[in-house]
Every structure is written in C-alpha cells, then in structure tokens.
Design a protein around this motif. Structure first.
Motif, PDB file in Angstrom:
ATOM      1  N   VAL A 254       0.679  -1.164  -0.025  1.00 25.12           N
ATOM      2  CA  VAL A 254       0.088   0.055  -0.066  1.00 25.12           C
ATOM      3  C   VAL A 254       0.881   1.221  -0.004  1.00 25.12           C
ATOM      4  N   GLN A 255       0.401   1.983  -0.934  1.00 25.47           N
ATOM      5  CA  GLN A 255       1.178   3.400  -1.160  1.00 25.47           C
ATOM      6  C   GLN A 255       0.510   4.547  -0.424  1.00 25.47           C
TER       7      GLN A 255
ATOM      8  N   ARG B 286      -0.669   6.722 -12.945  1.00 25.32           N
ATOM      9  CA  ARG B 286       0.480   6.904 -13.665  1.00 25.32           C
ATOM     10  C   ARG B 286       1.821   5.945 -13.215  1.00 25.32           C
ATOM     11  N   HIS B 287       1.687   5.599 -11.867  1.00 22.07           N
ATOM     12  CA  HIS B 287       3.088   4.962 -11.425  1.00 22.07           C
ATOM     13  C   HIS B 287       2.616   3.210 -11.424  1.00 22.07           C
ATOM     14  N   ASP B 288       1.582   2.914 -12.200  1.00 27.66           N
ATOM     15  CA  ASP B 288       1.147   1.440 -12.426  1.00 27.66           C
ATOM     16  C   ASP B 288       0.524   1.032 -11.094  1.00 27.66           C
ATOM     17  N   GLN B 289      -0.084   2.001  -9.998  1.00 33.39           N
ATOM     18  CA  GLN B 289      -0.518   1.511  -8.720  1.00 33.39           C
ATOM     19  C   GLN B 289      -2.138   1.531  -9.153  1.00 33.39           C
ATOM     20  N   LEU B 290      -2.669   0.806  -8.501  1.00 31.34           N
ATOM     21  CA  LEU B 290      -4.185   0.321  -8.341  1.00 31.34           C
ATOM     22  C   LEU B 290      -4.591   1.316  -7.304  1.00 31.34           C
TER      23      LEU B 290
ATOM     24  N   GLU C  12      -4.379   2.944  -2.480  1.00 27.76           N
ATOM     25  CA  GLU C  12      -3.494   3.026  -3.584  1.00 27.76           C
ATOM     26  C   GLU C  12      -2.433   2.007  -3.046  1.00 27.76           C
ATOM     27  N   ALA C  13      -2.251   0.748  -4.038  1.00 29.53           N
ATOM     28  CA  ALA C  13      -1.587  -0.155  -3.888  1.00 29.53           C
ATOM     29  C   ALA C  13      -1.072  -0.786  -4.933  1.00 29.53           C
ATOM     30  N   GLU C  14      -0.016  -1.653  -4.837  1.00 30.21           N
ATOM     31  CA  GLU C  14       0.576  -2.433  -6.048  1.00 30.21           C
ATOM     32  C   GLU C  14      -0.488  -3.611  -6.549  1.00 30.21           C
ATOM     33  N   ASP C  15      -1.079  -4.224  -5.602  1.00 29.40           N
ATOM     34  CA  ASP C  15      -1.973  -5.112  -6.119  1.00 29.40           C
ATOM     35  C   ASP C  15      -2.912  -5.551  -4.982  1.00 29.40           C
TER      36      ASP C  15
END
Length: 103
Positions: free
Chosen positions: A41-42, A67-71, A85-88
């Motif tokens: 998680v970002q 734009r950073h390929d985060q979901l 916002e997370a990677e997956d």
C-alpha cells in the motif's frame, strides 16, 4: 466485519516497511465472507461515521491504474468512503455454512 492495517518488519533500518490492508466483509446475503487484501500500500484514506445502523451498505466502487502503475480503489458506503492505492489487490470469497446445516 474488520479492517486490518499491518506493516511487515524490515531487516534494513532505513528501508520503508511495506503496508498491507485486509478488509473482511460479510456478503449481502450473509452466505459468505468477502476478503480484499491490498499489497504494498502506497497511500490510504478511511473516512466514516459510525451510527446505530452499522457501517452501511456498499454503494459503489471504482478501480483505476495511476501513472505509477499503482491500483487506486475508491469505495463509497452509506456512512463513508475509503480510498486505497496499492501495488496489487487480492479478492477471496469464503462461503459460510448454511444456517440449516448448523447444529
């Protein structure tokens, strides 16, 4: 049912600890558990208002890729909103035993 925010321990002192958020929901028909796990998680925002009726119904949700390929997952419930916002994102459905099968 629950929201859990956890950070995995890092071996490096200055290394950023990856966050994971797990949300467990009781299905609309009370026949199962929905589990959403957000990995790496970002950022996150949880807003809500607790009242006698509980957390409220799930009204809408939207998933976008930034734009950073985060979901980016935005969910609106009757009494609030959450944005993560997370990677997956991992989705699981776990059926509950039927009431008639319980002793």
């Amino acid at each position: 049912e629950s929201i859990t925010i956890s950070a995995r321990a890092s071996t490096q002192r200055d290394e950023k600890q990856p966050l994971e958020i797990r949300i467990r929901l009781i299905g609309e028909y009370r026949d199962g558990i929905i589990e959403l796990t957000y990995k790496n998680v970002q950022s996150y925002l949880l807003e809500g208002m607790r009242d006698i009726a509980g957390h409220g119904d799930w009204l809408e949700d939207e998933v976008k890729v930034n734009r950073h390929d985060q979901l980016k997952h935005k969910v609106t419930v009757t009494n609030g909103t959450f944005v993560i916002e997370a990677e997956d994102i991992e989705f699981k459905w776990k059926p509950l035993p039927r009431y008639s099968e319980q002793p």
